[in-house]
Design a protein around this motif. Sequence first.
Motif, PDB file in Angstrom:
ATOM      1  N   LYS A   2      16.005  -8.142   0.720  1.00 44.53           N
ATOM      2  CA  LYS A   2      16.673  -7.744  -0.510  1.00 44.53           C
ATOM      3  C   LYS A   2      16.181  -6.381  -0.984  1.00 44.53           C
ATOM      4  N   LYS A   3      14.886  -6.171  -0.870  1.00 46.49           N
ATOM      5  CA  LYS A   3      14.293  -4.914  -1.333  1.00 46.49           C
ATOM      6  C   LYS A   3      14.771  -3.745  -0.493  1.00 46.49           C
ATOM      7  N   LEU A   4      14.883  -3.956   0.798  1.00 42.64           N
ATOM      8  CA  LEU A   4      15.380  -2.916   1.683  1.00 42.64           C
ATOM      9  C   LEU A   4      16.826  -2.585   1.340  1.00 42.64           C
ATOM     10  N   LEU A   5      17.622  -3.613   1.080  1.00 37.37           N
ATOM     11  CA  LEU A   5      19.021  -3.400   0.700  1.00 37.37           C
ATOM     12  C   LEU A   5      19.114  -2.673  -0.636  1.00 37.37           C
ATOM     13  N   ASP A  32      10.339  -3.806 -12.999  1.00 41.74           N
ATOM     14  CA  ASP A  32       9.231  -4.747 -13.226  1.00 41.74           C
ATOM     15  C   ASP A  32       8.035  -4.272 -12.385  1.00 41.74           C
ATOM     16  N   MET A  33       7.745  -3.010 -12.493  1.00 43.43           N
ATOM     17  CA  MET A  33       6.744  -2.313 -11.688  1.00 43.43           C
ATOM     18  C   MET A  33       5.447  -3.113 -11.555  1.00 43.43           C
ATOM     19  N   GLY A  34       5.036  -3.324 -10.291  1.00 42.73           N
ATOM     20  CA  GLY A  34       3.706  -3.871 -10.094  1.00 42.73           C
ATOM     21  C   GLY A  34       3.497  -4.909  -9.027  1.00 42.73           C
ATOM     22  N   ASN A  35       4.364  -5.877  -8.919  1.00 42.80           N
ATOM     23  CA  ASN A  35       4.052  -6.968  -8.000  1.00 42.80           C
ATOM     24  C   ASN A  35       4.443  -6.680  -6.556  1.00 42.80           C
ATOM     25  N   ASP A  36       5.387  -5.775  -6.348  1.00 40.62           N
ATOM     26  CA  ASP A  36       5.691  -5.324  -4.992  1.00 40.62           C
ATOM     27  C   ASP A  36       6.147  -3.870  -5.039  1.00 40.62           C
ATOM     28  N   ILE A  37       6.150  -3.226  -3.928  1.00 39.51           N
ATOM     29  CA  ILE A  37       6.222  -1.761  -3.864  1.00 39.51           C
ATOM     30  C   ILE A  37       7.636  -1.192  -3.998  1.00 39.51           C
ATOM     31  N   ASP A  38       8.671  -2.041  -3.972  1.00 36.95           N
ATOM     32  CA  ASP A  38      10.037  -1.529  -4.026  1.00 36.95           C
ATOM     33  C   ASP A  38      10.305  -0.692  -5.269  1.00 36.95           C
ATOM     34  N   ASP A  39       9.721  -1.070  -6.395  1.00 33.40           N
ATOM     35  CA  ASP A  39       9.945  -0.330  -7.646  1.00 33.40           C
ATOM     36  C   ASP A  39       9.349   1.079  -7.569  1.00 33.40           C
ATOM     37  N   ALA A  40       8.141   1.177  -7.035  1.00 32.18           N
ATOM     38  CA  ALA A  40       7.507   2.500  -6.907  1.00 32.18           C
ATOM     39  C   ALA A  40       8.300   3.382  -5.953  1.00 32.18           C
ATOM     40  N   MET A  41       8.806   2.793  -4.877  1.00 33.09           N
ATOM     41  CA  MET A  41       9.611   3.566  -3.928  1.00 33.09           C
ATOM     42  C   MET A  41      10.920   4.023  -4.566  1.00 33.09           C
ATOM     43  N   MET A  97       1.716 -12.000 -13.504  1.00 36.58           N
ATOM     44  CA  MET A  97       1.449 -13.043 -12.521  1.00 36.58           C
ATOM     45  C   MET A  97      -0.057 -13.154 -12.323  1.00 36.58           C
ATOM     46  N   ASP A  98      -0.482 -14.238 -11.784  1.00 35.62           N
ATOM     47  CA  ASP A  98      -1.904 -14.473 -11.581  1.00 35.62           C
ATOM     48  C   ASP A  98      -2.372 -13.767 -10.311  1.00 35.62           C
ATOM     49  N   CYS A  99      -2.335 -12.430 -10.368  1.00 31.12           N
ATOM     50  CA  CYS A  99      -2.787 -11.639  -9.224  1.00 31.12           C
ATOM     51  C   CYS A  99      -3.110 -10.227  -9.712  1.00 31.12           C
ATOM     52  N   VAL A 100      -3.816  -9.491  -8.909  1.00 31.35           N
ATOM     53  CA  VAL A 100      -4.068  -8.091  -9.212  1.00 31.35           C
ATOM     54  C   VAL A 100      -3.037  -7.290  -8.430  1.00 31.35           C
ATOM     55  N   ASP A 101      -2.173  -6.599  -9.152  1.00 28.28           N
ATOM     56  CA  ASP A 101      -1.122  -5.846  -8.485  1.00 28.28           C
ATOM     57  C   ASP A 101      -1.546  -4.399  -8.249  1.00 28.28           C
ATOM     58  N   TYR A 102      -0.725  -3.658  -7.524  1.00 31.48           N
ATOM     59  CA  TYR A 102      -1.084  -2.278  -7.183  1.00 31.48           C
ATOM     60  C   TYR A 102      -1.149  -1.372  -8.401  1.00 31.48           C
ATOM     61  N   CYS A 103      -0.394  -1.663  -9.469  1.00 34.78           N
ATOM     62  CA  CYS A 103      -0.471  -0.837 -10.685  1.00 34.78           C
ATOM     63  C   CYS A 103      -1.875  -0.888 -11.280  1.00 34.78           C
ATOM     64  N   THR A 104      -2.433  -2.082 -11.336  1.00 34.40           N
ATOM     65  CA  THR A 104      -3.783  -2.251 -11.878  1.00 34.40           C
ATOM     66  C   THR A 104      -4.798  -1.537 -10.991  1.00 34.40           C
ATOM     67  N   VAL A 105      -4.701  -1.736  -9.700  1.00 35.01           N
ATOM     68  CA  VAL A 105      -5.652  -1.129  -8.765  1.00 35.01           C
ATOM     69  C   VAL A 105      -5.595   0.398  -8.859  1.00 35.01           C
ATOM     70  N   VAL A 106      -4.403   0.973  -8.781  1.00 39.70           N
ATOM     71  CA  VAL A 106      -4.264   2.435  -8.818  1.00 39.70           C
ATOM     72  C   VAL A 106      -4.720   2.988 -10.167  1.00 39.70           C
ATOM     73  N   SER A 107      -4.354   2.329 -11.248  1.00 42.22           N
ATOM     74  CA  SER A 107      -4.728   2.809 -12.587  1.00 42.22           C
ATOM     75  C   SER A 107      -6.233   2.771 -12.812  1.00 42.22           C
TER      76      SER A 107
END
Length: 184
Positions: A2-5, A32-41, A97-107
């Motif tokens: 779905k993300k690729l599409l 919904d930036m953060g839980n997967d990379i499609d939004d950043a792309m 969500m109960d996880c550390v997403d890439y937004c948190t890590v990068v920030s």
Amino acid sequence: MKKLLLLLALCCVCGTITAQNAKPQAVIFETDMGNDIDDAMALDLLFKNMDQGNINLLGVSVHKNNPYSAEYIDIMRHWYGYKKLPIGVNTACVTDMDCVDYCTVVSQLKDEKGKPLFRRSKNPKYEEAVDMYRRILAEQPDKSVVIVTVGFSTTMAQLLQSGPDKYSPLSGRELVERKVEYFS
């Protein structure tokens, strides 16, 4: 898949906009930036299309209840040189969500001196998402804005349900009908 599409559709939208219009297409990005990379792309593609003069990115709205999501968008707007691009936040939407997403890590990345690794606003001022949409849409010509949304549609529903305000005497539904060319 779905993300690729979605990314392929975004590329097609930007390509179609370029082919049809001599003037840049006005775009608002909802994420919904953060839980997967499609939004950043997708945001990366939008910034690059802005650099090429294909679009005019009017604002970015985040509907994820994580302060690092908006901060990550702030980092990206600084990276690409669009420091004044409005960012809207809707913290009443999706909970973290109960996880550390890439937004948190990068920030939270620091350099060897303990300073943030990436430039960002010192005292960012984010708008409430629906207010940002209403303000931006009220300022635009009729049928001129494309809204690209990735993730949930909660903010869109809130916008459609909004009433007249200081930006427009129109209801949210009327404002969208008048100002938005289409959603992607």
